[in-house]
Design a protein around this motif. Structure first.
Motif, PDB file in Angstrom:
ATOM      1  N   THR A 305      87.632   9.065 143.404  1.00 30.87           N
ATOM      2  CA  THR A 305      87.770   8.835 141.959  1.00 30.87           C
ATOM      3  C   THR A 305      86.677   7.915 141.416  1.00 30.87           C
ATOM      4  O   THR A 305      86.448   6.834 141.949  1.00 30.87           O
ATOM      5  N   HIS A 306      86.012   8.374 140.338  1.00 27.44           N
ATOM      6  CA  HIS A 306      85.072   7.555 139.577  1.00 27.44           C
ATOM      7  C   HIS A 306      85.707   7.247 138.222  1.00 27.44           C
ATOM      8  O   HIS A 306      86.410   8.091 137.664  1.00 27.44           O
ATOM      9  N   VAL A 307      85.440   6.065 137.700  1.00 28.03           N
ATOM     10  CA  VAL A 307      86.062   5.632 136.445  1.00 28.03           C
ATOM     11  C   VAL A 307      84.994   5.181 135.455  1.00 28.03           C
ATOM     12  O   VAL A 307      84.075   4.450 135.815  1.00 28.03           O
ATOM     13  N   GLY A 308      85.132   5.636 134.194  1.00 26.22           N
ATOM     14  CA  GLY A 308      84.292   5.170 133.098  1.00 26.22           C
ATOM     15  C   GLY A 308      85.165   4.551 132.017  1.00 26.22           C
ATOM     16  O   GLY A 308      86.370   4.831 131.945  1.00 26.22           O
ATOM     17  N   LEU A 309      84.566   3.719 131.160  1.00 32.91           N
ATOM     18  CA  LEU A 309      85.333   3.035 130.114  1.00 32.91           C
ATOM     19  C   LEU A 309      84.574   3.057 128.789  1.00 32.91           C
ATOM     20  O   LEU A 309      83.399   2.684 128.731  1.00 32.91           O
ATOM     21  N   VAL A 310      85.247   3.529 127.734  1.00 34.44           N
ATOM     22  CA  VAL A 310      84.678   3.585 126.385  1.00 34.44           C
ATOM     23  C   VAL A 310      85.633   2.861 125.440  1.00 34.44           C
ATOM     24  O   VAL A 310      86.841   3.090 125.474  1.00 34.44           O
ATOM     25  N   GLN A 311      85.083   1.988 124.590  1.00 29.94           N
ATOM     26  CA  GLN A 311      85.878   1.314 123.562  1.00 29.94           C
ATOM     27  C   GLN A 311      85.436   1.817 122.190  1.00 29.94           C
ATOM     28  O   GLN A 311      84.264   2.104 121.980  1.00 29.94           O
ATOM     29  N   TYR A 312      86.377   1.940 121.279  1.00 28.15           N
ATOM     30  CA  TYR A 312      86.016   2.402 119.938  1.00 28.15           C
ATOM     31  C   TYR A 312      86.793   1.643 118.876  1.00 28.15           C
ATOM     32  O   TYR A 312      87.877   1.110 119.109  1.00 28.15           O
ATOM     33  N   SER A 313      86.180   1.575 117.715  1.00 26.66           N
ATOM     34  CA  SER A 313      86.847   1.075 116.494  1.00 26.66           C
ATOM     35  C   SER A 313      86.224   1.875 115.360  1.00 26.66           C
ATOM     36  O   SER A 313      86.456   3.076 115.277  1.00 26.66           O
ATOM     37  N   SER A 314      85.388   1.227 114.508  1.00 27.15           N
ATOM     38  CA  SER A 314      84.640   1.999 113.505  1.00 27.15           C
ATOM     39  C   SER A 314      83.429   2.677 114.152  1.00 27.15           C
ATOM     40  O   SER A 314      82.856   3.605 113.581  1.00 27.15           O
ATOM     41  N   SER A 315      83.023   2.195 115.316  1.00 28.46           N
ATOM     42  CA  SER A 315      81.929   2.793 116.091  1.00 28.46           C
ATOM     43  C   SER A 315      82.415   2.984 117.537  1.00 28.46           C
ATOM     44  O   SER A 315      83.539   2.611 117.870  1.00 28.46           O
ATOM     45  N   VAL A 316      81.559   3.547 118.361  1.00 31.30           N
ATOM     46  CA  VAL A 316      81.935   3.819 119.751  1.00 31.30           C
ATOM     47  C   VAL A 316      80.974   3.078 120.680  1.00 31.30           C
ATOM     48  O   VAL A 316      79.763   3.104 120.482  1.00 31.30           O
ATOM     49  N   LYS A 317      81.526   2.438 121.705  1.00 32.78           N
ATOM     50  CA  LYS A 317      80.714   1.681 122.659  1.00 32.78           C
ATOM     51  C   LYS A 317      81.096   2.070 124.086  1.00 32.78           C
ATOM     52  O   LYS A 317      82.254   1.963 124.476  1.00 32.78           O
ATOM     53  N   ASN A 326      82.151   1.657 142.305  1.00 28.26           N
ATOM     54  CA  ASN A 326      82.863   2.557 143.216  1.00 28.26           C
ATOM     55  C   ASN A 326      83.823   1.836 144.145  1.00 28.26           C
ATOM     56  O   ASN A 326      84.162   2.328 145.218  1.00 28.26           O
ATOM     57  N   ASN A 327      84.271   0.646 143.718  1.00 29.62           N
ATOM     58  CA  ASN A 327      85.383   0.007 144.409  1.00 29.62           C
ATOM     59  C   ASN A 327      86.254  -0.690 143.366  1.00 29.62           C
ATOM     60  O   ASN A 327      85.784  -1.061 142.283  1.00 29.62           O
ATOM     61  N   LYS A 328      87.522  -0.855 143.668  1.00 25.01           N
ATOM     62  CA  LYS A 328      88.489  -1.344 142.677  1.00 25.01           C
ATOM     63  C   LYS A 328      88.177  -2.761 142.210  1.00 25.01           C
ATOM     64  O   LYS A 328      88.340  -3.086 141.035  1.00 25.01           O
ATOM     65  N   LYS A 329      87.727  -3.605 143.128  1.00 23.40           N
ATOM     66  CA  LYS A 329      87.471  -4.997 142.756  1.00 23.40           C
ATOM     67  C   LYS A 329      86.401  -5.095 141.667  1.00 23.40           C
ATOM     68  O   LYS A 329      86.590  -5.755 140.645  1.00 23.40           O
ATOM     69  N   ALA A 330      85.271  -4.427 141.878  1.00 24.77           N
ATOM     70  CA  ALA A 330      84.182  -4.470 140.899  1.00 24.77           C
ATOM     71  C   ALA A 330      84.602  -3.815 139.591  1.00 24.77           C
ATOM     72  O   ALA A 330      84.265  -4.290 138.496  1.00 24.77           O
ATOM     73  N   LEU A 331      85.357  -2.725 139.707  1.00 28.54           N
ATOM     74  CA  LEU A 331      85.811  -1.997 138.527  1.00 28.54           C
ATOM     75  C   LEU A 331      86.729  -2.858 137.677  1.00 28.54           C
ATOM     76  O   LEU A 331      86.574  -2.952 136.446  1.00 28.54           O
ATOM     77  N   LYS A 332      87.678  -3.523 138.303  1.00 24.23           N
ATOM     78  CA  LYS A 332      88.636  -4.350 137.556  1.00 24.23           C
ATOM     79  C   LYS A 332      87.953  -5.570 136.939  1.00 24.23           C
ATOM     80  O   LYS A 332      88.333  -6.013 135.843  1.00 24.23           O
ATOM     81  N   GLU A 333      86.960  -6.108 137.635  1.00 21.29           N
ATOM     82  CA  GLU A 333      86.204  -7.234 137.064  1.00 21.29           C
ATOM     83  C   GLU A 333      85.463  -6.794 135.801  1.00 21.29           C
ATOM     84  O   GLU A 333      85.398  -7.526 134.808  1.00 21.29           O
ATOM     85  N   ALA A 334      84.893  -5.572 135.826  1.00 20.39           N
ATOM     86  CA  ALA A 334      84.184  -5.055 134.651  1.00 20.39           C
ATOM     87  C   ALA A 334      85.141  -4.846 133.481  1.00 20.39           C
ATOM     88  O   ALA A 334      84.784  -5.094 132.320  1.00 20.39           O
ATOM     89  N   VAL A 335      86.355  -4.390 133.772  1.00 27.03           N
ATOM     90  CA  VAL A 335      87.359  -4.206 132.709  1.00 27.03           C
ATOM     91  C   VAL A 335      87.718  -5.559 132.083  1.00 27.03           C
ATOM     92  O   VAL A 335      87.808  -5.690 130.858  1.00 27.03           O
ATOM     93  N   LYS A 336      87.895  -6.560 132.929  1.00 19.33           N
ATOM     94  CA  LYS A 336      88.265  -7.896 132.430  1.00 19.33           C
ATOM     95  C   LYS A 336      87.199  -8.467 131.489  1.00 19.33           C
ATOM     96  O   LYS A 336      87.501  -9.232 130.569  1.00 19.33           O
ATOM     97  N   LYS A 337      85.931  -8.103 131.727  1.00 17.92           N
ATOM     98  CA  LYS A 337      84.822  -8.648 130.923  1.00 17.92           C
ATOM     99  C   LYS A 337      84.633  -7.914 129.591  1.00 17.92           C
ATOM    100  O   LYS A 337      83.779  -8.300 128.792  1.00 17.92           O
ATOM    101  N   MET A 338      85.384  -6.827 129.356  1.00 20.76           N
ATOM    102  CA  MET A 338      85.211  -6.052 128.124  1.00 20.76           C
ATOM    103  C   MET A 338      85.547  -6.908 126.897  1.00 20.76           C
ATOM    104  O   MET A 338      86.614  -7.510 126.815  1.00 20.76           O
ATOM    105  N   GLY A 339      84.612  -6.978 125.942  1.00 27.80           N
ATOM    106  CA  GLY A 339      84.829  -7.734 124.711  1.00 27.80           C
ATOM    107  C   GLY A 339      85.595  -6.924 123.670  1.00 27.80           C
ATOM    108  O   GLY A 339      85.635  -5.691 123.728  1.00 27.80           O
ATOM    109  N   TYR A 340      86.186  -7.600 122.709  1.00 26.77           N
ATOM    110  CA  TYR A 340      87.034  -6.975 121.700  1.00 26.77           C
ATOM    111  C   TYR A 340      86.198  -6.653 120.456  1.00 26.77           C
ATOM    112  O   TYR A 340      85.577  -7.533 119.873  1.00 26.77           O
TER     113      TYR A 340
END
Length: 489
Positions: A305-317, A326-340
């Motif tokens: 499994t590969h995972v991508g992440l897209v955030q949107y509001s009035s625009s798309v990022k 490609n490992n859960k630890k790095a992936l979850k750390e990247a999710v935690k760093k996502m800004g609002y």
């Protein structure tokens, strides 16, 4: 020689002696497992090889085979017989046990014509080592050809041998009697001292048996042969360590140990997350935790499994594309760093981005791999979603829609794949999102109950069941005895 040079030479010789002793001790103790290898013997049966000599070659083959760990997931063996023509006596896929291989070798008959060694190498490269004949594509599986010949080849071997070696085939050349050493060196792989052998007669060829058994031996400084590993299917020795592999039809899980029979183990998953101002910062943190709960359920790895992440509001990022982590630890750390992001809710625009960008090869998507989109929103879209939602599903993407608070259920159902009831989820409160993470099933292949996989636990259950049944029988016997005693009294 200088003193430092002499000391260095002693160190090298001492280290080599240690390795040799460890090899010998391991083999003597029966602890030596052969590395998974595709081995093809190429044997000369031209008219110069007498029938009795050809029988000695077959004895040599049988003894080398006896020292191999033969099996579909271990070492596979093939035999090519040649003279003026070439005959594929045993394919790599033909026999999965030593007994069957040795029996098949014993039935090989000499061809008794010329000596077309180049033709035999070409045949081995094109046919014997092909997938159709049972060769494996994995880079972890070595390809080894062992050529036994007693004469001068009647065709060109230099160029063909070069092509075979460039194709990844390791060539050992064994010469007997009148053979030319130049011919052997032209065939063999480097270093030549390790890959060229000569014996004066076929009666002496058996003395090379030990060399080839040791050549294929994986010394038990690794953990595979001692059993000190936790590979579910196959353990592959590496210097000082090991790695796991799976049997055909199974895929190695992200933990690098267990194997999955899921046909859809390789999956591209993209989260499309609403970051509009109505979500609020504290709830956005809950959304990130919810994403990581789902990631915990996925088999994240280089091959699965590969995972991508897209955030949107009035625009798309695009926060990160498929395959970056490609490992859960790095992936979850990247999710935690996502800004609002805050601002509006352009869900239709975000869906179009998913279709046109997120699942394309230049953004890490893999051809022929299942594509899954997970859309989260907390409110009504400010643009039209119908066309983009339909396009996503028509493109073959499996779409999940998750709504919280003011999300419109009709919009969620429009985004969701069929059956809609399994692909859309709604909750009124961000604090109850964790239940959705538990209920959302990304694929049909669920992990087995670890208790059910544990043979010891299974055995304990059977013992308990047997004891319970025995106790019931004893109770029944006791009652019958008591009843008989009452009658006697």
């Amino acid at each position: 020689m200088t003193l430092p040079g002499f000391v260095m030479l002693l160190c090298i010789l001492g280290a080599q002696a240690t390795v040799d002793l460890r090899n010998a001790a391991a083999m003597a103790a029966g602890l030596c497992n052969t590395k998974p290898t595709d081995v093809v013997f190429i044997i000369d049966s031209s008219r110069s090889v007498r029938p009795s000599e050809f029988e000695q070659v077959k004895v040599f083959l049988a003894k080398v085979i006896d020292g191999l760990n033969v099996g579909a997931d271990a070492t596979r063996v093939g035999v090519v017989n040649y003279a003026s023509r070439v005959k594929n006596e045993i394919s790599l896929k033909s026999h999965k046990t030593k007994a069957a291989l040795v029996k098949a070798v014993s039935k090989i008959e000499p061809l008794s014509t010329g000596t077309m060694t180049g033709l035999a190498i070409q045949f081995a490269m094109n046919v014997a080592f092909s997938e159709a004949e049972g060769a494996r594509k994995s880079p972890d599986i070595s390809k080894v050809a062992i050529i036994v010949t007693d004469g001068r080849p009647q065709d060109n071997i230099r160029d063909i041998a070069v092509r075979a070696r460039e194709a990844g085939i390791e060539i050992f050349a064994i010469g007997v009697g009148r053979v030319e050493m130049t011919t052997l060196r032209q065939m063999a792989s480097d270093p030549l001292d390790d890959h060229v052998d000569y014996v004066e007669s076929y009666s002496l060829i058996e003395k090379l048996t030990k060399k080839f058994q040791e050549a294929f031996c994986a010394v038990v400084s690794d953990l595979c042969a001692t059993g000190d590993h936790d590979c579910e299917h196959i353990c592959i020795s590496t210097p000082g360590s090991f790695k796991c592999a799976c049997r055909e039809g199974h895929t190695l899980a992200g933990d690098g140990r267990t194997c999955s029979a899921c046909s859809n183990a390789a999956t591209d998953v993209v989260f499309l997350i609403d970051g509009s101002k109505s979500v609020r910062p504290e709830n956005f943190e809950l959304v990130k935790k919810w994403i990581n709960l789902i990631i915990d359920k996925l088999d994240v790895s280089e091959t699965n499994t590969h995972v991508g992440l897209v955030q949107y509001s009035s625009s798309v990022k695009q926060e990160f594309p498929l395959g970056r982590y490609n490992n859960k630890k790095a992936l979850k750390e990247a999710v935690k760093k996502m800004g609002y992001m805050e601002r509006g809710t352009m869900t239709g625009q975000a869906l179009n981005f998913l279709v046109d960008n997120s699942f394309t090869p230049n953004q890490g998507a893999r051809p022929g791999v299942a594509k899954i989109g997970i859309v989260f929103t907390d409110g009504r879209s400010q643009d039209y979603i119908g066309d983009a939602a339909r396009k996503a599903k028509e493109s073959g993407f499996e779409m999940f829609a998750v709504g919280v608070g003011n999300a419109v259920e009709d919009e969620l159902k429009e985004i969701a794949s069929n059956p809609v009831a399994d692909h859309y989820f709604y909750t009124a409160d961000f604090k109850t999102m964790n239940q959705i993470a538990k209920n959302l099933q990304i694929n049909d292949c669920q992990p087995e109950d670890p208790c059910e996989c544990n043979s010891l636990v299974k055995f304990q259950k059977k013992v308990e069941e047997a004891l319970q049944a025995l106790t019931k029988k004893l109770d029944a016997v006791t009652k019958r005895i008591a009843a008989l005693e009452n009658k006697i009294v």
